[in-house]
Design an enzyme around this catalytic site. Structure first.
Site, PDB file in Angstrom:
ATOM      1  N   ASP A  87      47.332  46.513  42.024  1.00 56.27           N
ATOM      2  CA  ASP A  87      47.465  45.738  40.783  1.00 56.27           C
ATOM      3  C   ASP A  87      46.792  44.372  40.901  1.00 56.27           C
ATOM      4  O   ASP A  87      46.829  43.583  39.968  1.00 56.27           O
ATOM      5  CB  ASP A  87      48.946  45.568  40.430  1.00 56.27           C
ATOM      6  CG  ASP A  87      49.155  45.138  38.984  1.00 56.27           C
ATOM      7  OD1 ASP A  87      48.219  45.320  38.168  1.00 56.27           O
ATOM      8  OD2 ASP A  87      50.239  44.614  38.658  1.00 56.27           O
TER       9      ASP A  87
ATOM     10  N   ASP B 170      44.967  47.998  32.258  1.00 49.06           N
ATOM     11  CA  ASP B 170      45.459  47.841  33.621  1.00 49.06           C
ATOM     12  C   ASP B 170      46.846  48.446  33.766  1.00 49.06           C
ATOM     13  O   ASP B 170      47.849  47.837  33.384  1.00 49.06           O
ATOM     14  CB  ASP B 170      45.488  46.356  34.010  1.00 49.06           C
ATOM     15  CG  ASP B 170      45.955  46.144  35.442  1.00 49.06           C
ATOM     16  OD1 ASP B 170      45.936  47.123  36.219  1.00 49.06           O
ATOM     17  OD2 ASP B 170      46.336  45.010  35.773  1.00 49.06           O
TER      18      ASP B 170
ATOM     19  N   ASP C 197      43.392  42.766  29.318  1.00 49.30           N
ATOM     20  CA  ASP C 197      42.861  42.398  30.627  1.00 49.30           C
ATOM     21  C   ASP C 197      41.336  42.329  30.656  1.00 49.30           C
ATOM     22  O   ASP C 197      40.751  42.049  31.693  1.00 49.30           O
ATOM     23  CB  ASP C 197      43.370  43.383  31.684  1.00 49.30           C
ATOM     24  CG  ASP C 197      43.681  42.706  33.000  1.00 49.30           C
ATOM     25  OD1 ASP C 197      43.701  41.463  33.044  1.00 49.30           O
ATOM     26  OD2 ASP C 197      43.916  43.414  34.003  1.00 49.30           O
TER      27      ASP C 197
ATOM     28  N   LYS D 218      52.628  49.326  37.119  1.00 54.07           N
ATOM     29  CA  LYS D 218      53.459  48.319  36.460  1.00 54.07           C
ATOM     30  C   LYS D 218      54.692  48.974  35.829  1.00 54.07           C
ATOM     31  O   LYS D 218      54.676  50.164  35.499  1.00 54.07           O
ATOM     32  CB  LYS D 218      52.666  47.612  35.355  1.00 54.07           C
ATOM     33  CG  LYS D 218      51.472  46.805  35.828  1.00 54.07           C
ATOM     34  CD  LYS D 218      50.727  46.217  34.643  1.00 54.07           C
ATOM     35  CE  LYS D 218      49.477  45.457  35.074  1.00 54.07           C
ATOM     36  NZ  LYS D 218      49.808  44.184  35.735  1.00 54.07           N
TER      37      LYS D 218
ATOM     38  N   GLU E 140      43.527  43.940  41.004  1.00 50.72           N
ATOM     39  CA  GLU E 140      42.223  44.589  40.891  1.00 50.72           C
ATOM     40  C   GLU E 140      41.145  43.708  40.285  1.00 50.72           C
ATOM     41  O   GLU E 140      39.955  43.894  40.541  1.00 50.72           O
ATOM     42  CB  GLU E 140      42.348  45.881  40.073  1.00 50.72           C
ATOM     43  CG  GLU E 140      42.287  45.720  38.565  1.00 50.72           C
ATOM     44  CD  GLU E 140      43.412  44.859  37.977  1.00 50.72           C
ATOM     45  OE1 GLU E 140      43.178  44.221  36.939  1.00 50.72           O
ATOM     46  OE2 GLU E 140      44.508  44.840  38.558  1.00 50.72           O
TER      47      GLU E 140
ATOM     48  N   LYS F 222      35.664  39.316  33.806  1.00 53.84           N
ATOM     49  CA  LYS F 222      36.529  40.447  34.169  1.00 53.84           C
ATOM     50  C   LYS F 222      36.753  41.297  32.925  1.00 53.84           C
ATOM     51  O   LYS F 222      37.302  40.828  31.927  1.00 53.84           O
ATOM     52  CB  LYS F 222      37.861  39.937  34.709  1.00 53.84           C
ATOM     53  CG  LYS F 222      38.901  41.042  34.958  1.00 53.84           C
ATOM     54  CD  LYS F 222      40.261  40.455  35.329  1.00 53.84           C
ATOM     55  CE  LYS F 222      41.322  41.542  35.402  1.00 53.84           C
ATOM     56  NZ  LYS F 222      42.675  40.994  35.666  1.00 53.84           N
TER      57      LYS F 222
ATOM     58  N   ARG G 293      40.246  40.671  40.836  1.00 52.45           N
ATOM     59  CA  ARG G 293      39.481  39.915  41.838  1.00 52.45           C
ATOM     60  C   ARG G 293      38.483  40.810  42.562  1.00 52.45           C
ATOM     61  O   ARG G 293      37.458  40.341  43.045  1.00 52.45           O
ATOM     62  CB  ARG G 293      40.450  39.258  42.821  1.00 52.45           C
ATOM     63  CG  ARG G 293      41.291  40.220  43.612  1.00 52.45           C
ATOM     64  CD  ARG G 293      42.533  39.584  44.213  1.00 52.45           C
ATOM     65  NE  ARG G 293      43.466  39.148  43.181  1.00 52.45           N
ATOM     66  CZ  ARG G 293      44.624  38.535  43.442  1.00 52.45           C
ATOM     67  NH1 ARG G 293      44.960  38.257  44.696  1.00 52.45           N
ATOM     68  NH2 ARG G 293      45.422  38.171  42.465  1.00 52.45           N
TER      69      ARG G 293
END
Length: 524
Positions: free
Chosen positions: A339, A262, A280, A269, A341, A257, A343
């Site tokens: 949020d 993010d 991230d 957020k 994202e 990933k 996956r």
């Protein structure tokens, strides 16, 4: 200027007045060396009596250190005890001691340990000497930290071969590379610059990366990566580095990933939750470093590093809640949380590993959930896998590498229902956040690989271990190379690898497994 690390398997003569020295090890190991052995690092500043008195005075609780000559010569003890879920190398304590005892300038760290702890110890030292800094006051003068291993234990295990030293240098480089990518802010490490880092590694290894970027992602069906990153200035991308040695019988894919920042997307957020979201991309960063080390050390199987790169930004083109997108697997996803994202991009990545790369073993690594830190804490990543043997092997590799892991439940029949959707094949975020979020998030990814996948799938959620305070740790590099050390030509990586029957996971057995699954489905 960044610190240069050199690693040696023998002691060189130095004077603490000119080159500070830290001597560190577990008490049982320090007790096995004499002043005659170590005096080459201490004379003429430290006498035998002073050294022995200092060693005898060490009472780690959990650690302890004693100055031998001002601040320029120190002996330190690692913890005496090790619980069954910790690494016997005391790698995390070693990092803390080295960080607190470094003086500055050219200096030495002498690690007294058994050979089985060398890999974890080298990674532990590397992670406290980061590459990235934006401080205007940083000195432009070059600085070196020389790490010298003094081995104890069985006589036959008291030497480091040239191949061992080369492996440790590559390990230190890889850990620091992964940490640099994670430490750098998105302005300095957006998707295009991350791709440059991938190209640099590829050039070093004589491998040209395969890159799909921007609108090409949409046209080729990568709905997860494209939709997550389409609102950003710098386009999302799928990049693949492929190592294909002659005679390889199985194919392994590491999928990372790489969310370079993010915001949470339109489900934005809070301000305190957004700081640190440059991290991230930790999974992709770890896989880049791990791939470099694996190939440099002579990996014997086909190995693909798959990078799912995107910035989850806010803008007019951003992915919306209620949107329904199609991932590379062909499955549709109703968005109920922008949020969630990571996956989505990994769903594309593992589907590509299966459909295009024909991987027998797929490992995805990600800073996926905040729940991971609650479930397994700051030091242990969470793992979810469809194979118990690999679950046990991964825990073993965590202990030998210092990158600790702990299993989460694998129960698709109990957890996958959390993604139920009336309109699409699934939603992307759970209905009940109290129902084992770490496992659920992993199962979302697995569903795009396919629960009928006959090979091995292993999910590593390292959201908390990716950093220690304000600094990245380079987590994952050592773990993957220990886990797959049995497929390396390097003796040192082989020595820390868990026993795994790789022959059970070749392309031939995968095909047999697929036939059995098809037959069972037809019978049902």
């Amino acid at each position: 200027m960044a610190v240069t690390i050199t690693i040696s398997g023998s002691l060189t003569k130095s004077d603490p007045q000119d080159n500070p020295v830290l001597i560190v090890g577990q008490p049982k190991n320090l007790s096995q060396i004499t002043f005659e052995t170590i005096k080459i690092k201490l004379e003429p500043r430290v006498s035998a009596e002073t050294y022995q008195a200092a060693v005898n005075a060490l009472h780690p609780s959990p650690t302890d250190s004693t100055p031998l000559w001002l601040n320029n010569a120190t002996v330190a003890a690692l913890p005496v005890k090790c619980s069954r879920h910790n690494t016997p190398s005391s790698a995390h304590s070693l990092s803390k001691i080295v960080k607190s005892c470094l003086v500055g300038g050219d200096e030495y760290v002498v690690v007294v340990c058994e050979k089985k702890d060398v890999v974890a110890s080298a990674a532990a030292v590397a992670r406290v000497l980061p590459l990235f800094s934006a401080k205007s006051s940083q000195s432009s003068t070059s600085r070196k930290v020389m790490v010298e291993f003094l081995l104890v234990g069985p006589e036959k295990e008291r030497t480091l071969l040239d191949s061992d030293i080369n492996c440790l240098h590559a390990l230190a480089f890889s850990v620091r590379l992964a940490a640099k990518i994670v430490d750098a802010p998105c302005a300095d490490m957006h998707t295009n610059i991350f791709l440059d880092e991938i190209r640099k590694v590829g050039e070093e290894l004589d491998i040209t990366p395969m890159i799909i970027q921007g609108d090409d992602l949409r046209e080729r069906g990568f709905g997860g990566i494209y939709n997550v990153g389409k609102a950003a200035v710098n386009a999302p991308a799928l990049a693949v580095l492929s190592h294909k040695p002659e005679g390889a019988k199985r194919t392994i894919a590491w999928v990372g990933k790489g969310i370079v920042f993010d915001t949470g997307g339109l489900c934005i957020k809070a301000k305190v939750g957004m700081c640190g979201m440059k991290r991230d991309c930790g999974g992709a960063a770890a896989i880049l470093g791990a791939f470099y080390l694996a190939v440099k050390s002579g990996f014997q199987d086909n190995l693909h590093a798959v990078f799912c790169l995107a910035e989850n930004a806010v803008g007019p083109n951003a992915l919306r809640p209620d949107d329904i997108i199609t991932l590379y697997s062909g499955k549709t996803v109703e968005i109920n949380n922008t949020d969630a994202e990571g996956r989505l991009v990994l769903g594309d990545g593992v589907a590509y590993a299966n459909k295009d790369l024909k991987a027998d073993i797929v490992v995805d690594m990600a800073t996926l959930t905040g729940a991971q830190g609650i479930a397994t804490g700051k030091y242990h990543a969470s793992i979810v896998t469809n194979n118990e043997d690999w679950e046990i092997a991964c825990v073993h590799a965590g202990k030998t590498s210092g990158d600790l892991v702990h299993p989460m439940p694998y129960s698709p029949e109990l957890h996958y229902c959390e993604f139920s959707s009336t309109l699409a094949d699934m939603k992307n975020s759970v209905a009940d956040r109290s129902n084992c979020q770490v496992s659920c998030a992993g199962l979302f990814i697995a569903s795009h690989l396919g629960f009928e996948f006959p090979g091995v799938w292993l999910h590593i959620d390292m959201a908390s271990p990716v950093h220690n305070g304000e600094r990245a740790t380079g987590y994952g590099v050592a773990l993957l190379n220990a886990l797959f050390g049995g497929r390396s030509l390097n003796p040192l990586l082989q020595s820390v690898a868990p026993p795994i029957p790789y022959e059970a996971f070749s392309s031939e057995t995968k095909a047999d497994g697929a036939k059995k699954i098809k037959l069972n489905n037809e019978m049902e």
